[in-house]
Design a protein around this motif. Sequence first.
Motif, mmCIF file in Angstrom:
data_model
loop_
_atom_site.group_PDB
_atom_site.id
_atom_site.type_symbol
_atom_site.label_atom_id
_atom_site.label_comp_id
_atom_site.label_asym_id
_atom_site.label_seq_id
_atom_site.Cartn_x
_atom_site.Cartn_y
_atom_site.Cartn_z
ATOM 1 N N LEU A 112 44.054 37.005 39.955
ATOM 2 C CA LEU A 112 42.776 37.706 40.154
ATOM 3 C C LEU A 112 43.022 39.132 40.661
ATOM 4 C CD1 LEU A 112 39.685 37.992 40.544
ATOM 5 C CD2 LEU A 112 39.974 36.937 42.805
ATOM 6 N N TYR A 113 43.892 39.290 41.677
ATOM 7 C CA TYR A 113 44.101 40.630 42.217
ATOM 8 C C TYR A 113 44.837 41.534 41.232
ATOM 9 C CZ TYR A 113 41.998 39.270 46.569
ATOM 10 O OH TYR A 113 41.093 38.860 47.504
ATOM 11 N N GLN A 114 45.727 40.937 40.434
ATOM 12 C CA GLN A 114 46.376 41.749 39.397
ATOM 13 C C GLN A 114 45.342 42.258 38.394
ATOM 14 O OE1 GLN A 114 49.796 39.941 37.517
ATOM 15 N NE2 GLN A 114 50.594 39.219 39.469
ATOM 16 N N GLU B 172 46.640 35.360 43.066
ATOM 17 C CA GLU B 172 47.489 36.445 42.596
ATOM 18 C C GLU B 172 46.992 37.060 41.289
ATOM 19 O OE1 GLU B 172 49.668 38.254 43.968
ATOM 20 O OE2 GLU B 172 50.067 39.367 42.127
ATOM 21 N N TYR C 235 49.772 48.430 46.085
ATOM 22 C CA TYR C 235 49.051 49.187 45.068
ATOM 23 C C TYR C 235 48.538 50.507 45.647
ATOM 24 C CZ TYR C 235 48.351 44.622 42.605
ATOM 25 O OH TYR C 235 48.498 43.416 41.986
ATOM 26 N N THR D 56 34.663 41.555 39.957
ATOM 27 C CA THR D 56 35.240 42.434 38.940
ATOM 28 C C THR D 56 34.197 43.437 38.462
ATOM 29 O OG1 THR D 56 36.660 40.627 38.222
ATOM 30 C CG2 THR D 56 36.427 42.465 36.707
ATOM 31 N N ARG E 235 50.006 44.273 48.268
ATOM 32 C CA ARG E 235 50.768 44.299 47.013
ATOM 33 C C ARG E 235 51.365 45.676 46.724
ATOM 34 N NH1 ARG E 235 47.288 40.401 47.101
ATOM 35 N NH2 ARG E 235 47.721 38.439 46.024
ATOM 36 N N GLU F 14 49.721 47.624 36.520
ATOM 37 C CA GLU F 14 48.654 48.277 35.768
ATOM 38 C C GLU F 14 49.100 48.716 34.383
ATOM 39 O OE1 GLU F 14 50.112 49.359 38.482
ATOM 40 O OE2 GLU F 14 50.463 51.523 38.478
ATOM 41 N N ALA G 75 35.039 35.667 41.003
ATOM 42 C CA ALA G 75 35.901 36.624 40.302
ATOM 43 C C ALA G 75 35.112 37.528 39.360
ATOM 44 C CB ALA G 75 36.979 35.875 39.533
ATOM 45 N N ASN H 259 41.785 46.530 36.239
ATOM 46 C CA ASN H 259 40.426 47.020 36.000
ATOM 47 C C ASN H 259 40.155 48.308 36.747
ATOM 48 O OD1 ASN H 259 38.819 45.441 34.250
ATOM 49 N ND2 ASN H 259 39.035 43.756 35.687
ATOM 50 N N TYR H 260 40.600 48.314 38.000
ATOM 51 C CA TYR H 260 40.395 49.503 38.818
ATOM 52 C C TYR H 260 41.079 50.695 38.169
ATOM 53 C CZ TYR H 260 40.659 52.817 42.644
ATOM 54 O OH TYR H 260 40.555 53.949 43.397
ATOM 55 N N PHE H 261 42.325 50.496 37.751
ATOM 56 C CA PHE H 261 43.116 51.557 37.127
ATOM 57 C C PHE H 261 42.384 52.129 35.910
ATOM 58 C CE2 PHE H 261 46.464 52.867 34.105
ATOM 59 C CZ PHE H 261 47.067 53.850 34.867
ATOM 60 N N ASN H 262 41.788 51.263 35.127
ATOM 61 C CA ASN H 262 41.060 51.753 33.949
ATOM 62 C C ASN H 262 39.737 52.414 34.317
ATOM 63 O OD1 ASN H 262 42.996 50.967 32.082
ATOM 64 N ND2 ASN H 262 42.240 48.856 32.086
ATOM 65 N N SER I 273 44.089 43.080 50.238
ATOM 66 C CA SER I 273 44.844 42.455 49.144
ATOM 67 C C SER I 273 45.584 43.484 48.307
ATOM 68 C CB SER I 273 43.911 41.649 48.243
ATOM 69 O OG SER I 273 43.214 40.709 49.006
ATOM 70 N N PHE I 274 44.961 44.613 48.059
ATOM 71 C CA PHE I 274 45.631 45.676 47.302
ATOM 72 C C PHE I 274 46.775 46.291 48.127
ATOM 73 C CE2 PHE I 274 42.333 47.215 43.896
ATOM 74 C CZ PHE I 274 42.288 45.937 43.375
ATOM 75 N N ALA J 277 33.965 51.738 41.289
ATOM 76 C CA ALA J 277 35.135 52.613 41.161
ATOM 77 C C ALA J 277 34.804 53.708 40.163
ATOM 78 C CB ALA J 277 36.350 51.818 40.700
ATOM 79 N N THR K 27 46.483 58.134 36.825
ATOM 80 C CA THR K 27 45.581 57.746 35.743
ATOM 81 C C THR K 27 46.041 58.417 34.451
ATOM 82 O OG1 THR K 27 44.203 59.649 36.282
ATOM 83 C CG2 THR K 27 43.577 57.546 37.248
ATOM 84 N N LEU L 70 33.512 46.025 41.146
ATOM 85 C CA LEU L 70 34.619 46.984 41.275
ATOM 86 C C LEU L 70 34.571 47.988 40.131
ATOM 87 C CD1 LEU L 70 37.147 47.888 42.825
ATOM 88 C CD2 LEU L 70 38.487 46.317 41.448
ATOM 89 N N ASN L 71 34.303 47.500 38.925
ATOM 90 C CA ASN L 71 34.226 48.421 37.787
ATOM 91 C C ASN L 71 33.143 49.470 37.994
ATOM 92 O OD1 ASN L 71 36.269 47.014 36.635
ATOM 93 N ND2 ASN L 71 35.014 45.976 35.098
ATOM 94 N N LEU M 173 42.095 42.628 38.948
ATOM 95 C CA LEU M 173 41.218 43.602 39.614
ATOM 96 C C LEU M 173 41.891 44.975 39.660
ATOM 97 C CD1 LEU M 173 39.806 41.470 42.578
ATOM 98 C CD2 LEU M 173 38.487 42.436 40.686
ATOM 99 N N TRP M 174 43.173 44.961 39.916
ATOM 100 C CA TRP M 174 43.905 46.237 39.985
ATOM 101 C C TRP M 174 43.955 46.910 38.612
ATOM 102 C CZ3 TRP M 174 45.164 50.212 42.609
ATOM 103 C CH2 TRP M 174 46.260 51.012 42.288
#
Lengths: 252, 418
Positions: free
Chosen positions: A213-215, A211, B103, B7, B101, A250, B3, A220-223, B97-98, B14, B49, B10-11, A217-218
Amino acid sequence: MITTLIYDGTFEGLLTAVFEIYEHRLDLVRIKKGEWLNTALFENTIKVVTENTRADRVLKGLKQKLSAMGLQRLYAAHLAEMDGEDDNLLGYIRYVFDSSQNVEEDYGNKYVMRVSEIVRSVRRERHRMEAFIRFKELKDNTYYATIEPDFNVLPLLVKHFRDRYADQKWIIYDIRRSYGVYYDIHDTQYISLDFATLDPGNAIAAFNENEVLYQDLWKNYFNSVNIPARKNTKLHLRHVPKRYWRHLTEKI
Amino acid sequence: MNAERITEKLNILADAAKYDVSCSSSGSKRKNKDKGLGNASNGICHTYTEDGRCVSLLKILLTNVCIYDCAYCVSRKSNDIKRAAFTVQEVVDLTISFYRRNYIEGLFLSSGIFKDADYTMERLVQVAKKLRTEHNFNGYIHLKSIPGASDELMREAGLYADRLSINLEMPTAEGLKLLAPDKDRQDMIKPMGFLKNEIILRSEEKKLFKKAPIFAPAGQSTQVIIGATPETDQQILSMADQFYRGFKLRRVYYSGYVPVIKDNRLPALNSDVPMVRENRLYQADWLMRNYQFNVNEIVNANNPLLDLDIDPKLGWALRNLNVFPIDINKADLQVILRVPGIGVQSAEKIVSARRFGKLNWDQLKKIGIAINRARYFITCHSSKFERRDLTATAIKQYILAESSSKYLKNSSVQLGLF
């Protein structure tokens, strides 16, 4: 002299109140939701005891005068639970009963217009909840989300989330109104949780191992997707009002 | 899953995808089937954003490795940046996974070109196929088709994706030649034609056989960069109109050029992003798609550029004062829709409400029309008529003076994207 009717705040209660108004041919009335107190200071106050048979008769009458959509909108306006709006809902219901044709689109009428405005606010918040609910996965694979909407929109959200998350167990809990909905892959039911016996320190321990980790990642994605050259705080705040932030992964 | 590594990927991937402005997740009609995961049709923006743009889909590149060297692109071959690539499984896991949740509404997957078009396209298709067939995922999938990919792969993509798009990159072939000399506009247009025909064919089939698979139900879209090359708004909107008609595109996206690379063919690094112009183009596009305006009514040889200080509907009205004033209690819906300050919902409410009685200013205000603009163009059940004999210039001045916050010149405020 004005008569005040006090009802329990449910839609059935409101409809029962309407029944009594017509039964007793009351003209000058006010409707309020609240506790019935023996020491009530109002004169001429009637306590409305919610009765399903009476509510059903009013509902049946409304169904004859309104489209299914019109009735749904009246229900949504009631869920707004706005102070002092019960009198407008009553005005609307009376206008509907007094007219020979369906008046739900008579936007020149003040009651129809007011209901339409309230419905717009309720729908906006329902839509925001569909967007802003953030589930967290618990150890038993249930996805759990808390909300604090201004209006009581949870009943309007159930179908959307059932249709979407058919293969996962989920709970959406309105912490302002202290009730929630639980879906167990077969059915949904309304529930209330006893937070007093839950240890808040255990909240993180209750999460599934992935959980956090995905929070992250989300977040990070948002930023990562932000374009600083286009920064526009005013627009951002208009879309994501601050009062929702404490439940947005986020933004935490 | 590692992880730290995921990460970082993804950075990078994205960040590289964020200049693609397409964000829509609506227009599909995919239902949750057999108690699977997700559905697609609603078009929900899950967050925004800090620059105010909507986040609806997980928008990433499969890789930012690229064999091309397009001047405007951060992933260009000659740019010295960190490179990364997701595996098919990693993209699938992130999406699921997103989505679980809440998202996102689904996946928007684009890519730099790995080796050649087919090699890259095949991987994009694999991601979508895995999501649909192994995970019973019914959320939205938008695949960015790779120009030059084979018809076979395009056809397979359409079976799994809700929307397919091919970026035109520049509004004209000349602009493309200048900034992306390795790319050929025909490679972009040819697959659009193929997809258009395939979509028509499959929807005919679906009408006959209920069990026929759905094929790209949310259709095709494209994107053009504006402000990097000197095209006029007339050229840009005429191009869009041509693609709406010829290829039945659902959307054309306009991306104001963000200077990210120093190159003497491009605007300087410190130049402003043309956000107001971009917004005016979206408004004009909206008028073409939702208000039945003809492109020539919005821009033409006499007015090749959109006004930056007023919206294009007001611009059209001021050039056509002879059409006004219209009587709100009598005019057809199509005519009411052309009044500045009246949107689709208000126009429909007006037409419904007037069956019960004539409407006056108070009621119109309550219905939600923007009186400060509309009052110069309409009459209603009231003796007042605000326009008197004002000229277009005078009306414009009055409106600008009254709504300075919205139309303030050189304002850094960007209006909402549709």
